[in-house]
Design a protein around this motif. Structure first.
Motif, PDB file in Angstrom:
ATOM      1  N   ASN A  80       0.830  -1.200   0.000  1.00  0.00           N
ATOM      2  CA  ASN A  80       0.000   0.000   0.000  1.00  0.00           C
ATOM      3  C   ASN A  80       0.866   1.252   0.000  1.00  0.00           C
ATOM      4  OD1 ASN A  80       0.801   0.334   2.791  1.00  0.00           O
ATOM      5  ND2 ASN A  80      -0.750  -1.204   3.289  1.00  0.00           N
ATOM      6  N   GLU A  81       0.227   2.409  -0.133  1.00  0.00           N
ATOM      7  CA  GLU A  81       0.921   3.689  -0.158  1.00  0.00           C
ATOM      8  C   GLU A  81       0.619   4.490   1.108  1.00  0.00           C
ATOM      9  OE1 GLU A  81       0.073   5.936  -3.642  1.00  0.00           O
ATOM     10  OE2 GLU A  81       0.694   4.368  -5.037  1.00  0.00           O
ATOM     11  N   VAL A  82       1.634   5.187   1.584  1.00  0.00           N
ATOM     12  CA  VAL A  82       1.474   6.060   2.749  1.00  0.00           C
ATOM     13  C   VAL A  82       2.079   7.422   2.422  1.00  0.00           C
ATOM     14  CG1 VAL A  82       2.048   6.441   5.174  1.00  0.00           C
ATOM     15  CG2 VAL A  82       1.576   4.120   4.363  1.00  0.00           C
ATOM     16  N   TYR A  83       1.297   8.472   2.593  1.00  0.00           N
ATOM     17  CA  TYR A  83       1.798   9.810   2.318  1.00  0.00           C
ATOM     18  C   TYR A  83       2.664  10.270   3.488  1.00  0.00           C
ATOM     19  CZ  TYR A  83       1.916  14.837   1.440  1.00  0.00           C
ATOM     20  OH  TYR A  83       2.334  16.128   1.233  1.00  0.00           O
ATOM     21  N   LYS A  84       3.920  10.614   3.197  1.00  0.00           N
ATOM     22  CA  LYS A  84       4.874  11.008   4.238  1.00  0.00           C
ATOM     23  C   LYS A  84       5.048  12.516   4.352  1.00  0.00           C
ATOM     24  CE  LYS A  84       6.248   6.903   5.613  1.00  0.00           C
ATOM     25  NZ  LYS A  84       6.139   6.442   7.022  1.00  0.00           N
ATOM     26  N   GLY A  85       4.545  13.245   3.358  1.00  0.00           N
ATOM     27  CA  GLY A  85       4.645  14.698   3.421  1.00  0.00           C
ATOM     28  C   GLY A  85       6.008  15.227   3.022  1.00  0.00           C
ATOM     29  N   ILE A 142      10.514  18.782  -5.088  1.00  0.00           N
ATOM     30  CA  ILE A 142      10.258  17.711  -6.047  1.00  0.00           C
ATOM     31  C   ILE A 142       9.298  16.705  -5.419  1.00  0.00           C
ATOM     32  CG2 ILE A 142      12.526  18.002  -7.108  1.00  0.00           C
ATOM     33  CD1 ILE A 142      13.409  15.443  -5.626  1.00  0.00           C
ATOM     34  N   SER A 143       8.765  15.788  -6.221  1.00  0.00           N
ATOM     35  CA  SER A 143       7.882  14.731  -5.713  1.00  0.00           C
ATOM     36  C   SER A 143       8.577  13.384  -5.892  1.00  0.00           C
ATOM     37  CB  SER A 143       6.557  14.719  -6.474  1.00  0.00           C
ATOM     38  OG  SER A 143       5.859  15.932  -6.282  1.00  0.00           O
ATOM     39  N   LEU A 144       8.566  12.581  -4.834  1.00  0.00           N
ATOM     40  CA  LEU A 144       9.265  11.295  -4.859  1.00  0.00           C
ATOM     41  C   LEU A 144       8.381  10.152  -4.378  1.00  0.00           C
ATOM     42  CD1 LEU A 144      12.672  12.279  -3.161  1.00  0.00           C
ATOM     43  CD2 LEU A 144      12.247  12.040  -5.617  1.00  0.00           C
ATOM     44  N   TYR A 162      14.616   6.117  -3.375  1.00  0.00           N
ATOM     45  CA  TYR A 162      13.651   7.091  -3.871  1.00  0.00           C
ATOM     46  C   TYR A 162      13.639   7.163  -5.393  1.00  0.00           C
ATOM     47  CZ  TYR A 162      13.510   8.578   0.973  1.00  0.00           C
ATOM     48  OH  TYR A 162      13.353   8.598   2.338  1.00  0.00           O
ATOM     49  N   PHE A 163      12.432   7.414  -5.927  1.00  0.00           N
ATOM     50  CA  PHE A 163      12.216   7.482  -7.368  1.00  0.00           C
ATOM     51  C   PHE A 163      11.426   8.747  -7.679  1.00  0.00           C
ATOM     52  CE2 PHE A 163      12.736   3.196  -5.958  1.00  0.00           C
ATOM     53  CZ  PHE A 163      13.520   2.578  -6.916  1.00  0.00           C
ATOM     54  N   VAL A 164      11.843   9.479  -8.701  1.00  0.00           N
ATOM     55  CA  VAL A 164      11.263  10.792  -8.995  1.00  0.00           C
ATOM     56  C   VAL A 164       9.903  10.658  -9.670  1.00  0.00           C
ATOM     57  CG1 VAL A 164      11.572  12.984 -10.185  1.00  0.00           C
ATOM     58  CG2 VAL A 164      13.562  11.785  -9.236  1.00  0.00           C
ATOM     59  N   ARG A 165       8.910  11.298  -9.079  1.00  0.00           N
ATOM     60  CA  ARG A 165       7.591  11.445  -9.729  1.00  0.00           C
ATOM     61  C   ARG A 165       7.603  12.714 -10.573  1.00  0.00           C
ATOM     62  NH1 ARG A 165       3.126  11.538  -5.199  1.00  0.00           N
ATOM     63  NH2 ARG A 165       1.757  11.263  -7.026  1.00  0.00           N
ATOM     64  N   ASP A 166       8.102  13.807  -9.983  1.00  0.00           N
ATOM     65  CA  ASP A 166       8.181  15.085 -10.681  1.00  0.00           C
ATOM     66  C   ASP A 166       9.409  15.833 -10.163  1.00  0.00           C
ATOM     67  OD1 ASP A 166       7.074  17.251 -12.391  1.00  0.00           O
ATOM     68  OD2 ASP A 166       6.983  18.301 -10.458  1.00  0.00           O
ATOM     69  N   ILE A 189      17.810  17.532  -0.833  1.00  0.00           N
ATOM     70  CA  ILE A 189      16.796  18.253  -1.586  1.00  0.00           C
ATOM     71  C   ILE A 189      15.440  18.090  -0.901  1.00  0.00           C
ATOM     72  CG2 ILE A 189      16.204  16.309  -3.114  1.00  0.00           C
ATOM     73  CD1 ILE A 189      16.072  18.394  -5.424  1.00  0.00           C
ATOM     74  N   ASP A 190      14.625  19.152  -0.937  1.00  0.00           N
ATOM     75  CA  ASP A 190      13.278  19.087  -0.363  1.00  0.00           C
ATOM     76  C   ASP A 190      12.363  18.293  -1.290  1.00  0.00           C
ATOM     77  OD1 ASP A 190      14.002  20.687   1.784  1.00  0.00           O
ATOM     78  OD2 ASP A 190      13.522  22.549   0.717  1.00  0.00           O
ATOM     79  N   ALA A 191      11.564  17.437  -0.676  1.00  0.00           N
ATOM     80  CA  ALA A 191      10.709  16.575  -1.506  1.00  0.00           C
ATOM     81  C   ALA A 191       9.408  16.245  -0.798  1.00  0.00           C
ATOM     82  CB  ALA A 191      11.442  15.286  -1.858  1.00  0.00           C
ATOM     83  N   ASP A 192       8.370  16.123  -1.598  1.00  0.00           N
ATOM     84  CA  ASP A 192       7.074  15.632  -1.151  1.00  0.00           C
ATOM     85  C   ASP A 192       7.070  14.121  -1.399  1.00  0.00           C
ATOM     86  OD1 ASP A 192       4.483  16.297  -0.115  1.00  0.00           O
ATOM     87  OD2 ASP A 192       3.660  15.843  -2.086  1.00  0.00           O
ATOM     88  N   VAL A 193       6.932  13.322  -0.342  1.00  0.00           N
ATOM     89  CA  VAL A 193       7.209  11.885  -0.435  1.00  0.00           C
ATOM     90  C   VAL A 193       5.963  11.039  -0.211  1.00  0.00           C
ATOM     91  CG1 VAL A 193       8.571   9.972   0.491  1.00  0.00           C
ATOM     92  CG2 VAL A 193       9.569  12.269   0.341  1.00  0.00           C
TER      93      VAL A 193
END
Length: 305
Positions: free
Chosen positions: A51-56, A106-108, A115-119, A135-139
């Motif tokens: 499953n997926e969990v939003y980490k912020g 960025i989004s990961l 980690y893998f880049v979404r955007d 780097i700052d990222a939304d994970v």
């Protein structure tokens, strides 16, 4: 710094990044290892997260960003640009860095500890080029019990998954303790689940003639002695493994047992294992390993369709 000087600097930076990609590709040709960025889709299929969990918002070490969701063909395994068509966007990101403009995070995806880049692929590329460490990222984290090692190639990740699958199979079935065989090894993932199903099917047929169901450890031993070992002995007798470099005896067991079943369905149950092994070697032992496996899997796929 004037716009002209900034343009000259970004042009130089991109040229350096492209040169690094070129030399990285050259080095990979000499070493035999591909300098490719890892596809997130490939690793997702490999690890099968639950499953997926939003980490912020998080601060992520750039050296742990190893792949991309959609742009893995545009950058090499160090995130250096592989083509000049990336130049305009790459230089715009570089220009922002030179002017100290704060760019959006960025989004990961996080999977297996990596980690893998979404955007934000260009932003990662520029940061790598400039030696930026974080780097700052939304994970978004995809949950998996398998932890991948930093610096791993895709081939390394496959080996790590196979090792994990073997450990789980041996722990859950006590296969090694029951058979004293600790060398049930495969060169591709997903095979231990297949073996477990083989054992369950074998157990089902044994129980058809019994009033009480046999325990699992007896089924494991019976399958090993009466199904697996005879096939392995046939593989050794006909020296099949020599024709399949890079594969294991257990790999050949999977191929041969399916091929034998195919022949029995076609010619009857009297078709012997020895005949199947001889036929298998003759047909699939002539060409290269890749050709062998592709031809064999293609035939199996045609049977299923």
């Amino acid at each position: 710094m004037s716009k002209t000087l900034l343009s000259v600097q970004t042009d130089e930076d991109f040229s350096k990044a492209r040169n690094k990609a070129f030399f990285n590709e050259l080095q990979s040709l000499l070493s035999g290892e591909e300098a490719v960025l890892i596809s997130f889709s490939d690793i997702k299929k490999l690890l099968k997260p639950k499953n997926e969990v939003y980490k912020g918002m998080q601060v992520i070490p750039i050296n742990l960003i190893v792949g991309s969701e959609g742009r893995y063909k545009d950058f090499d395994n160090h995130f250096f640009p592989k083509s000049n068509f990336l130049k305009n966007r790459w230089e715009r990101v570089d220009m922002a860095h030179l002017q100290d403009i704060v760019l959006p995070p960025i989004s990961l995806y996080e999977l297996g500890g990596l980690y893998f880049v979404r955007d934000g692929n260009h932003r990662v590329s520029v940061a790598k080029m400039k030696g930026i460490e974080y780097i700052d990222a939304d994970v978004v984290s995809l949950q998996s019990e398998i932890k991948l090692k930093p610096g791993s190639t895709k081939e390394d990740m496959i080996k790590q998954v196979i090792s994990y699958e073997k450990r789980v199979f041996y722990n859950e079935t006590h296969y090694g303790d029951i058979t004293d065989d600790w060398q049930l090894d495969f060169s591709s993932p997903g095979q231990y689940d297949l073996i477990y199903n083989h054992i369950l099917i074998h157990k089902y047929y044994i129980n058809m003639d019994k009033k009480e169901e046999i325990p699992m450890d007896e089924a494991v031993l019976s399958w090993y002695q009466n199904v697996y070992l005879p096939v392995i002995q046939a593989v050794k007798k006909h020296k099949i493994l020599k024709k399949f470099k890079g594969r294991t005896s257990s790999d050949i067991y999977v191929f041969l047992i399916k091929y034998w079943d195919e022949l029995k369905q076609k010619f009857g149950e009297s078709f012997s294992l020895d005949e199947a092994a001889r036929d298998f070697k003759q047909i699939y032992g002539k060409s290269s390993l890749i050709g062998n496996i592709k031809n064999f899997l293609a035939r199996l796929k045609m049977r299923k369709s």
